[in-house]
Scaffold this motif. Sequence first.
Motif, mmCIF file in Angstrom:
data_model
loop_
_atom_site.group_PDB
_atom_site.id
_atom_site.type_symbol
_atom_site.label_atom_id
_atom_site.label_comp_id
_atom_site.label_asym_id
_atom_site.label_seq_id
_atom_site.Cartn_x
_atom_site.Cartn_y
_atom_site.Cartn_z
ATOM 1 N N CYS A 143 -37.194 23.169 -31.490
ATOM 2 C CA CYS A 143 -38.627 23.032 -31.781
ATOM 3 C C CYS A 143 -38.894 23.312 -33.252
ATOM 4 O O CYS A 143 -38.243 24.164 -33.844
ATOM 5 C CB CYS A 143 -39.430 24.012 -30.934
ATOM 6 S SG CYS A 143 -39.344 23.703 -29.160
ATOM 7 N N PRO A 144 -39.846 22.641 -33.842
ATOM 8 C CA PRO A 144 -40.721 21.641 -33.244
ATOM 9 C C PRO A 144 -40.258 20.205 -33.458
ATOM 10 O O PRO A 144 -40.771 19.294 -32.839
ATOM 11 C CB PRO A 144 -42.050 21.860 -33.970
ATOM 12 C CG PRO A 144 -41.646 22.287 -35.341
ATOM 13 C CD PRO A 144 -40.366 23.089 -35.151
ATOM 14 N N GLU A 145 -39.278 19.974 -34.334
ATOM 15 C CA GLU A 145 -38.900 18.598 -34.660
ATOM 16 C C GLU A 145 -37.834 17.998 -33.757
ATOM 17 O O GLU A 145 -37.688 16.787 -33.694
ATOM 18 C CB GLU A 145 -38.403 18.497 -36.114
ATOM 19 C CG GLU A 145 -39.487 18.684 -37.144
ATOM 20 C CD GLU A 145 -39.584 20.129 -37.581
ATOM 21 O OE1 GLU A 145 -38.588 20.864 -37.464
ATOM 22 O OE2 GLU A 145 -40.669 20.528 -38.023
ATOM 23 N N GLY A 146 -37.020 18.853 -33.101
ATOM 24 C CA GLY A 146 -35.925 18.329 -32.293
ATOM 25 C C GLY A 146 -34.779 17.886 -33.174
ATOM 26 O O GLY A 146 -34.710 18.263 -34.338
ATOM 27 N N PRO A 147 -33.888 17.105 -32.675
ATOM 28 C CA PRO A 147 -33.833 16.577 -31.314
ATOM 29 C C PRO A 147 -33.214 17.589 -30.352
ATOM 30 O O PRO A 147 -32.501 18.501 -30.786
ATOM 31 C CB PRO A 147 -32.931 15.356 -31.455
ATOM 32 C CG PRO A 147 -31.963 15.741 -32.519
ATOM 33 C CD PRO A 147 -32.774 16.591 -33.488
ATOM 34 N N PRO A 148 -33.464 17.419 -29.052
ATOM 35 C CA PRO A 148 -32.800 18.274 -28.073
ATOM 36 C C PRO A 148 -31.281 18.124 -28.187
ATOM 37 O O PRO A 148 -30.774 17.040 -28.461
ATOM 38 C CB PRO A 148 -33.300 17.734 -26.734
ATOM 39 C CG PRO A 148 -34.567 17.025 -27.059
ATOM 40 C CD PRO A 148 -34.381 16.470 -28.428
#
Length: 81
Positions: free
Chosen positions: A39-44
């Motif tokens: 978080c907050p941009e990622g990616p997972p």
Amino acid sequence: MPTLDRFDGFRIVIYPNDHRPAHVHVIGADGEAVFFLNCPEGPPELRETYGLSRRSLGPVRTFLADRLAVLCDGWDNIHGL
């Protein structure tokens, strides 16, 4: 454990008494995987999997990326960022 979402037979959950960094547990009939949300941009990012193939988790990763803002908000509501 709050279920934040569901996808293709998987439950996306956050455990209330869990640790940082922000992550979700993806639970399916054959096992479980844990994804860091970044978080907050990622990616997972896949942290680990038990009983689920990495190949089967590709669509899950895409789903998590598409829902990242909601999942990060869910983590923040439970644990704070």
